[in-house]
Design a protein around this motif. Sequence first.
Motif, PDB file in Angstrom:
ATOM      1  N   ALA A 406       0.850  -1.188   0.000  1.00 51.70           N
ATOM      2  CA  ALA A 406       0.000   0.000   0.000  1.00 51.70           C
ATOM      3  C   ALA A 406       0.885   1.238   0.000  1.00 51.70           C
ATOM      4  N   ALA A 407       0.453   2.287  -0.701  1.00 54.46           N
ATOM      5  CA  ALA A 407       1.248   3.514  -0.764  1.00 54.46           C
ATOM      6  C   ALA A 407       1.457   4.099   0.621  1.00 54.46           C
ATOM      7  N   ASN A 408       0.453   3.965   1.469  1.00 52.44           N
ATOM      8  CA  ASN A 408       0.569   4.401   2.859  1.00 52.44           C
ATOM      9  C   ASN A 408       0.511   3.182   3.757  1.00 52.44           C
ATOM     10  N   GLY A 409       1.396   3.105   4.687  1.00 57.72           N
ATOM     11  CA  GLY A 409       1.425   1.962   5.579  1.00 57.72           C
ATOM     12  C   GLY A 409       2.744   1.230   5.516  1.00 57.72           C
ATOM     13  N   LYS A 410       2.836   0.159   6.291  1.00 61.07           N
ATOM     14  CA  LYS A 410       4.039  -0.645   6.399  1.00 61.07           C
ATOM     15  C   LYS A 410       3.687  -2.105   6.146  1.00 61.07           C
ATOM     16  N   SER A 411       4.593  -2.813   5.466  1.00 65.79           N
ATOM     17  CA  SER A 411       4.394  -4.238   5.224  1.00 65.79           C
ATOM     18  C   SER A 411       5.733  -4.881   4.949  1.00 65.79           C
ATOM     19  N   SER A 496       7.135 -14.359   9.787  1.00 68.58           N
ATOM     20  CA  SER A 496       5.798 -13.896   9.400  1.00 68.58           C
ATOM     21  C   SER A 496       5.866 -12.920   8.243  1.00 68.58           C
ATOM     22  N   ILE A 497       4.719 -12.721   7.602  1.00 72.17           N
ATOM     23  CA  ILE A 497       4.490 -11.586   6.725  1.00 72.17           C
ATOM     24  C   ILE A 497       3.434 -10.720   7.404  1.00 72.17           C
ATOM     25  N   PHE A 498       3.474  -9.414   7.160  1.00 75.89           N
ATOM     26  CA  PHE A 498       2.536  -8.539   7.863  1.00 75.89           C
ATOM     27  C   PHE A 498       2.176  -7.350   6.974  1.00 75.89           C
ATOM     28  N   GLY A 499       1.086  -6.677   7.329  1.00 75.19           N
ATOM     29  CA  GLY A 499       0.688  -5.439   6.663  1.00 75.19           C
ATOM     30  C   GLY A 499      -0.120  -4.576   7.605  1.00 75.19           C
ATOM     31  N   SER A 500       0.253  -3.288   7.707  1.00 77.42           N
ATOM     32  CA  SER A 500      -0.560  -2.369   8.506  1.00 77.42           C
ATOM     33  C   SER A 500      -1.733  -1.838   7.691  1.00 77.42           C
ATOM     34  N   SER A 501      -1.613  -1.945   6.350  1.00 79.17           N
ATOM     35  CA  SER A 501      -2.711  -1.659   5.433  1.00 79.17           C
ATOM     36  C   SER A 501      -2.956  -2.911   4.593  1.00 79.17           C
ATOM     37  N   ALA A 502      -3.980  -2.913   3.803  1.00 75.15           N
ATOM     38  CA  ALA A 502      -4.274  -4.074   2.969  1.00 75.15           C
ATOM     39  C   ALA A 502      -3.182  -4.248   1.918  1.00 75.15           C
ATOM     40  N   VAL A 503      -2.576  -5.432   1.872  1.00 74.45           N
ATOM     41  CA  VAL A 503      -1.481  -5.719   0.947  1.00 74.45           C
ATOM     42  C   VAL A 503      -1.613  -7.145   0.440  1.00 74.45           C
ATOM     43  N   THR A 504      -0.859  -7.430  -0.635  1.00 75.75           N
ATOM     44  CA  THR A 504      -0.868  -8.771  -1.215  1.00 75.75           C
ATOM     45  C   THR A 504       0.556  -9.305  -1.315  1.00 75.75           C
TER      46      THR A 504
END
Length: 513
Positions: A406-411, A496-504
């Motif tokens: 996501a353009a905004n957020g962390k992953s 793990s994999i993670f996302g603070s916003s929706a990610v793929t």
Amino acid sequence: MTIRKIYLAAVMMLATYSCEDTNSVANVNPDEIFRQTNLFPQPPNQWMGDNNPYYTAGYVGDVMPYYENGTFHLFFLHDAKTKPAGEGFHDIHSFETANFKDFTYRGRQIPYGTASEPDFGVGTGSLVKAGNMYYYYYTGHNAVASFLSNNPRESVLLATSTDMNNWTKIKNFKITAPAGYYDYEFRDPHVFFNAEDGKYWMLVSAQTSAQKAVVLKFTSSNPATGNWTVENPIYTTTSSENYIMLECPDLFKMGNYWYLVFSENWSSNSGTHYRIASSPNGPWTTPANDRLDGSYLYAAKTVSDNANRYLVGWTARKVPESNTGGKDWAGNLVTHQLVQNPDGTLAVKPVAALSSVFGQSTSLSVDKITGNASQNGNGFNLSANSQVMFGKLQKANQISFTLNAAANGKSGLILAQDNDGKNGVKISFEPSSNRIAAYIMNGGSEDLANTYPLSGISGTTYNVTAFISNDVCVVYVNNQLAFSNRVYDVVNKKWSIFGSSAVTFSNINIKNP
């Protein structure tokens, strides 16, 4: 017990350990072999004997690479873990390799001197061949008060050899800081033959008398004469940089451009930097992203086999040796392949041989999901503030995936996780901040440990490959950038994999040797 050769095998967990001296090795623990013999090597334990505490363990310091006849000779400063009082430090050792995955440890090459000699501490240098002789110029460092009363702290010294195995120190050779330069900071000679100038060049990391950092140039018609003439600096730190020292300088030409590489460790932008010019004397242009990795890769210098050029440095260890420890000098040898972009800027990618080590794919084993995530084959769609935890990792791992961020957020990914997920090391892609970052997770808190710009990568799709060997992790992105970190306790810990916003995340693939 003298270990002269330890053959570091590419098949990492099945490493082969051998020695020309049949009395050298007995009852070697396979786990110990692996610690010594991995993609990012460090010198073996007890290389000069079981009972000498000084040689019990060590790390790779500044690397001084040299190529000849199919072999990369990777000289380095040996940083002993235990340093008894009265002993010198940072003698020069070496590895050899043809491919940057199979290494031969060659042991000590140039020893340190006594407390009354200029090389009580040995510093970075380089070698050049002229005729049938190899000339190794290196730094002499001695801060002992009795020595300093009549001598400069640092000087350029010389050892010679006809075979790159047996070195003789030339006691009557010494270059000290010339008039107008500070003799306390005068080190890291880099020597090469400049065909365009028809002379041998020596670059030295120095400071003016006013303590302004420069890369000072000396020239010689022939190293055999012992005569070097000081000339003007080829680079002086700018007022905006105001770097204290431009350590471990390296100068080379690729295509139509000259590149100056140096390292500095005292600013908020510490690491290995580079500049671009059309002449070896400058003027120099600073690229938008002037570092070649994050702050954990230091003192990196380059070497070419006339086909490709490689960047070789060390990734810092921590003291104490845990994820919450502080970054310290020396660690493991790490190599990237340099790539020249069309605009003349540099990028890095994995050396070609790395992927060949990992031939066994491992199926994804989902341990638990936090938040909301849906699986699609070897991929996952994560809702905001979600995480997918997988099973335990081995001693050596290659993890690859494509991240649509996501353009905004962390992953990104998290390594060395415990069961409750509160401890580990998070590698986070943060497009809105134009960076990739490493955070130390400690009981629920997160401390920023390392960052590197995502400059040069357009969009928010990242093809990621992480090479993990014991406690060194190097993340490559889009074959354009590298992000090296020290990550302890990976073995038998979850990831793990993670996302603070929706990610793929798609095409997730784990491989082991």
